[in-house]
Write an enzyme that holds these catalytic residues in place. Structure first.
Site, mmCIF file in Angstrom:
data_model
loop_
_atom_site.group_PDB
_atom_site.id
_atom_site.type_symbol
_atom_site.label_atom_id
_atom_site.label_comp_id
_atom_site.label_asym_id
_atom_site.label_seq_id
_atom_site.Cartn_x
_atom_site.Cartn_y
_atom_site.Cartn_z
ATOM 1 C CB CYS A 47 -15.630 -9.060 12.509
ATOM 2 S SG CYS A 47 -14.095 -8.395 11.815
ATOM 3 C CB CYS A 89 -13.034 -5.893 7.612
ATOM 4 S SG CYS A 89 -12.374 -6.980 8.909
ATOM 5 C CB CYS A 132 -15.592 -10.100 8.473
ATOM 6 S SG CYS A 132 -15.901 -8.313 8.591
ATOM 7 C CD GLU A 139 -4.546 0.887 -3.116
ATOM 8 O OE1 GLU A 139 -5.716 0.938 -2.705
ATOM 9 O OE2 GLU A 139 -3.656 1.665 -2.734
ATOM 10 C CG ASP A 144 -1.815 1.218 1.269
ATOM 11 O OD1 ASP A 144 -2.597 1.397 0.325
ATOM 12 O OD2 ASP A 144 -1.735 1.991 2.257
ATOM 13 C CB CYS A 201 -13.899 -4.577 11.238
ATOM 14 S SG CYS A 201 -15.370 -5.216 10.374
ATOM 15 C CG ASP A 206 -1.011 2.969 5.864
ATOM 16 O OD1 ASP A 206 -2.070 3.416 5.395
ATOM 17 O OD2 ASP A 206 -0.117 3.698 6.335
#
Length: 217
Positions: A193, A171, A174, A98, A2, A190, A200
């Site tokens: 969950c 997340c 989950c 990305e 990232d 999250c 990051d």
């Protein structure tokens, strides 16, 4: 991996890689030289017109000092990019990043005319956006990806580019997507969950998962 502004790179295994930044003394010196050059420009223009500054030996000397310091900062940054991308390419068969449109991300916000006051403008966040743009550009995300791709190819590895949408809000445990998951710049929590992680690193894990899906595991 990232790419970020606080940490230049964050990997899915929790490693942070930070590009060297100019020291406070270097930034202070750059600002001083910029102010000095601006003052010299005004004085020269008052004496001999707009083109007079181009013939000024004192201004040229100040410009040379500014360029020398700026060049040293850029060379140090580029050296870090070369060493870091070489290390990543040698250590990994696959690296994922990305698909970021850096040019679009660093555009200036458009002015917002005030409908109630002709000739006046509403707050458009230009100052904050300018700071973000400087941070993105100073971390040189585009050069990082280009050099990493070159070296992955040369070492027989593969750089996989995946869609960037919602990697920072999803997340990794989950799969729940929500803007509220991003508790702060650094903290991911999250709301479904309860999974907590560095924001990051969580994003980097999502990037890796998308790359493995894209390449069939």
């Amino acid at each position: 991996i990232d790419r970020g502004c606080v940490h230049t790179l964050a990997s899915s295994d929790g490693t942070f890689m930070d590009m060297p930044k100019p020291s406070k003394a270097e930034l202070k010196r750059l600002k001083y030289l910029q102010r000095k050059m601006a003052l010299q420009d005004r004085v020269n223009e008052a004496r001999g017109g707009r083109t007079a500054k181009l013939a000024s030996k004192r201004r040229q000397k100040t410009l040379n000092q500014f360029n020398a310091l700026q060049g040293r900062i850029v060379r140090r940054r580029n050296d870090w990019i070369e060493k870091t991308t070489t290390s990543l390419a040698k250590a990994n068969v696959l690296v994922a990043m990305e698909d970021l449109d850096v040019k679009a991300m660093t555009k200036r916000p458009k002015p917002r005319p005030d409908p109630d006051n002709l000739g006046q403008y509403l707050h458009n966040g230009a100052k904050a956006k300018a700071g973000l743009n400087r941070s993105i550009l100073s971390n040189n995300w585009s050069r990082l990806m280009k050099r990493l791709k070159d070296k992955m190819d040369a070492n027989g590895g593969k750089l996989v580019i995946v869609p960037a949408a919602y990697t920072s809000q999803t997340c990794h445990q989950c799969g729940h997507v929500a803007s509220e998951n991003r508790e702060s710049q650094a903290v991911f929590h999250c709301v479904r969950c309860g999974h907590q992680a560095n924001a990051d690193v969580n994003a980097a894990e999502n990037i890796l998962s998308r790359a493995l899906t894209k390449t069939g595991g």
